[in-house]
Scaffold this motif. Structure first.
Motif, short mmCIF file in Angstrom:
data_model
loop_
_atom_site.label_atom_id
_atom_site.label_comp_id
_atom_site.label_asym_id
_atom_site.label_seq_id
_atom_site.Cartn_x
_atom_site.Cartn_y
_atom_site.Cartn_z
N THR A 3 16.26 9.34 74.07
CA THR A 3 15.12 8.56 74.56
C THR A 3 15.30 8.23 76.05
O THR A 3 16.39 8.36 76.61
CB THR A 3 14.96 7.25 73.78
OG1 THR A 3 16.01 6.35 74.15
CG2 THR A 3 14.98 7.49 72.28
N GLU A 29 23.00 12.03 79.25
CA GLU A 29 23.22 13.45 79.55
C GLU A 29 24.49 13.64 80.37
O GLU A 29 25.24 14.61 80.17
CB GLU A 29 22.01 14.01 80.28
CG GLU A 29 20.79 14.16 79.38
CD GLU A 29 19.54 14.57 80.14
OE1 GLU A 29 18.61 15.08 79.49
OE2 GLU A 29 19.49 14.36 81.39
N THR A 70 18.72 15.09 67.90
CA THR A 70 17.48 15.84 68.10
C THR A 70 16.81 15.52 69.42
O THR A 70 16.09 16.36 69.97
CB THR A 70 16.48 15.57 66.95
OG1 THR A 70 16.26 14.15 66.84
CG2 THR A 70 17.02 16.11 65.63
N MET A 71 17.03 14.29 69.94
CA MET A 71 16.47 13.95 71.26
C MET A 71 17.17 12.73 71.82
O MET A 71 17.82 11.98 71.09
CB MET A 71 14.97 13.70 71.19
CG MET A 71 14.56 12.45 70.44
SD MET A 71 12.81 12.01 70.67
CE MET A 71 12.79 11.47 72.39
N ARG A 119 17.97 9.94 68.93
CA ARG A 119 17.31 10.21 67.66
C ARG A 119 18.07 11.35 66.98
O ARG A 119 18.68 12.19 67.66
CB ARG A 119 15.85 10.59 67.89
CG ARG A 119 15.01 9.48 68.51
CD ARG A 119 14.81 8.31 67.55
NE ARG A 119 13.90 7.31 68.11
CZ ARG A 119 13.56 6.20 67.49
NH1 ARG A 119 14.05 5.94 66.29
NH2 ARG A 119 12.74 5.34 68.06
N LYS A 126 18.37 8.04 79.78
CA LYS A 126 18.54 9.43 79.34
C LYS A 126 19.50 10.16 80.26
O LYS A 126 20.36 10.92 79.79
CB LYS A 126 17.17 10.12 79.32
CG LYS A 126 17.22 11.56 78.84
CD LYS A 126 15.82 12.17 78.78
CE LYS A 126 15.87 13.60 78.27
NZ LYS A 126 14.51 14.20 78.19
N ARG A 181 23.64 16.31 74.33
CA ARG A 181 22.43 17.12 74.37
C ARG A 181 21.97 17.39 72.94
O ARG A 181 22.76 17.33 72.00
CB ARG A 181 22.65 18.41 75.15
CG ARG A 181 23.70 19.35 74.59
CD ARG A 181 23.86 20.55 75.51
NE ARG A 181 24.97 21.40 75.08
CZ ARG A 181 25.41 22.44 75.80
NH1 ARG A 181 24.85 22.72 76.96
NH2 ARG A 181 26.40 23.18 75.34
N PRO A 182 20.68 17.67 72.76
CA PRO A 182 20.19 17.97 71.42
C PRO A 182 20.97 19.11 70.78
O PRO A 182 21.34 20.08 71.44
CB PRO A 182 18.72 18.36 71.67
CG PRO A 182 18.35 17.59 72.90
CD PRO A 182 19.59 17.62 73.76
#
Length: 361
Positions: free
Chosen positions: A79, A150, A76-77, A85, A146, A155-156
């Protein structure tokens, strides 16, 4: 050890990733194994696989469905320090999650990680007594920022899959893997079509691998709308009640003592006439079976039996330990007996028998 054909199928099915909404790799394995015994293989618009095998008659249509998806997670994300997360996909109990290995399936390939949290060493005594909640967990992929995560391709929205290689245990009847819930149902659907390719049956049979069962029985709805069956079976896992501390009133079934006939779950009361036919067939052919009831949760049959004016439906399941975790265990004999029971029942489901069942409600 060298694997026989069935064990190789189990290995490929269970090791394939198949988070809800991301079932493609598991679907490809099911297609590989079921296509030789089907007259056609298609998918619905959500991705459920539908293999059709013609018998002596186009009608009635019999649907045998396992679900392709497994309990998993989704990114979902990311950090600022490169930890992930995540959102659970399906029902997870926090106590089986921490320190478990996972793989993140990104557009650039597969990345390994581990589920982490604040270590107990720094927690106050009262906090140590409480399970860590999912919202306080994260996944460590070894990234330091982060931007680094990436660049790895994360990615989310990326699916996250538990890690557990298919394992034949020291007792070779006992088989450990991730995703038995519900690749065993997919394997039963495959094997039913294979056995029927060697025998006559008075109907048309559909072996189905549904999608998104763990997040709301979604593929069951779209696939039953596509097939429009006269009779439907969900083949799934059930709770094994043969581990220490399990009260018999919670779960009666024992691994290796036959498939479970589900008499109740939270989404469906099975069709009485179909249930009786299954029991009578098991007793006629001396196939061991067990009863099961599940007060919470449900299966694809919960959607299938509500199609149109209603479809006589029921659930045949395999007693399994530690479902909805990284590693679960089942007994090979239960698979064999479930397949034999399904084949013998399907051979009885001609137009006259189905018409009789529809009157017996």
């Amino acid at each position: 050890m060298e694997l026989d054909r069935t064990l190789q199928m189990f290995k490929e099915l269970t090791e394939a990733p198949g988070a809800p909404g991301f079932e493609g790799p598991a679907r490809d394995v099911m297609r590989k194994y079921i296509e030789p015994y089907a007259d056609s293989v298609t998918t619905d618009n959500l991705g459920s696989l539908i293999a059709m095998k013609k018998g002596a008659s186009e009608q009635p249509k019999i649907m045998v469905a396992g679900h392709l998806d497994e309990v998993a997670f989704m990114v979902t994300m990311i950090t600022d320090k490169g930890f992930l997360r995540f959102q659970a996909l399906g029902g997870w109990w926090e106590q089986v999650m921490l320190a478990q290995r996972v793989t993140i399936h990104t557009r650039k390939g597969v990345i390994e990680g581990v589920i982490g949290s604040v270590p107990p060493h720094v927690l106050p005594p009262e906090a140590k007594k409480k399970p860590v909640e999912k919202k306080d967990m994260f996944i460590d992929i070894g990234a330091t920022s982060k931007e680094e995560a990436e660049k790895m391709g994360v990615r989310p929205g990326d699916p996250i899959i538990p890690v557990c290689p298919f394992t034949v245990m020291k007792n070779p009847k006992m088989l450990m893997a991730k995703a038995w819930d519900n690749r065993i149902g997919c394997a039963i659907a495959i094997e039913v079509l294979r056995r029927l390719s060697e025998e006559s049956h008075p109907n048309t049979v559909y072996g189905v691998g549904t999608v998104q069962e763990e997040v709301g029985l979604r593929g069951a709805l779209t696939s039953v709308n596509t097939v429009e069956p006269d009779i439907a079976f969900a083949v799934d896992v059930g709770i094994a009640g043969d581990t220490p501390g399990m009260p018999s009133e919670y779960a009666q079934s024992k691994m290796g003592e036959g498939p479970q006939i589900l008499i109740y779950d939270a989404t469906m009361v099975p069709h009485r006439g179909l249930r009786d036919l299954v029991i009578e067939t098991a007793e006629e052919h001396k196939i061991p079976y067990q009863y099961d009831a599940m007060a919470g949760g449900g299966t694809d049959a919960g959607r299938m039996h509500l199609h149109g004016k209603g479809v006589p439906s029921m659930v045949i399941s395999v007693a399994t330990r530690y479902i909805h975790s990284h590693a679960s265990i089942l007994h090979r004999d239960d698979f064999d007996h479930a397949v034999k029971l399904m084949v013998e029942v399907i051979k009885k489901l001609d137009a006259a028998k189905v018409a009789e069942l529809k009157e017996h409600r």
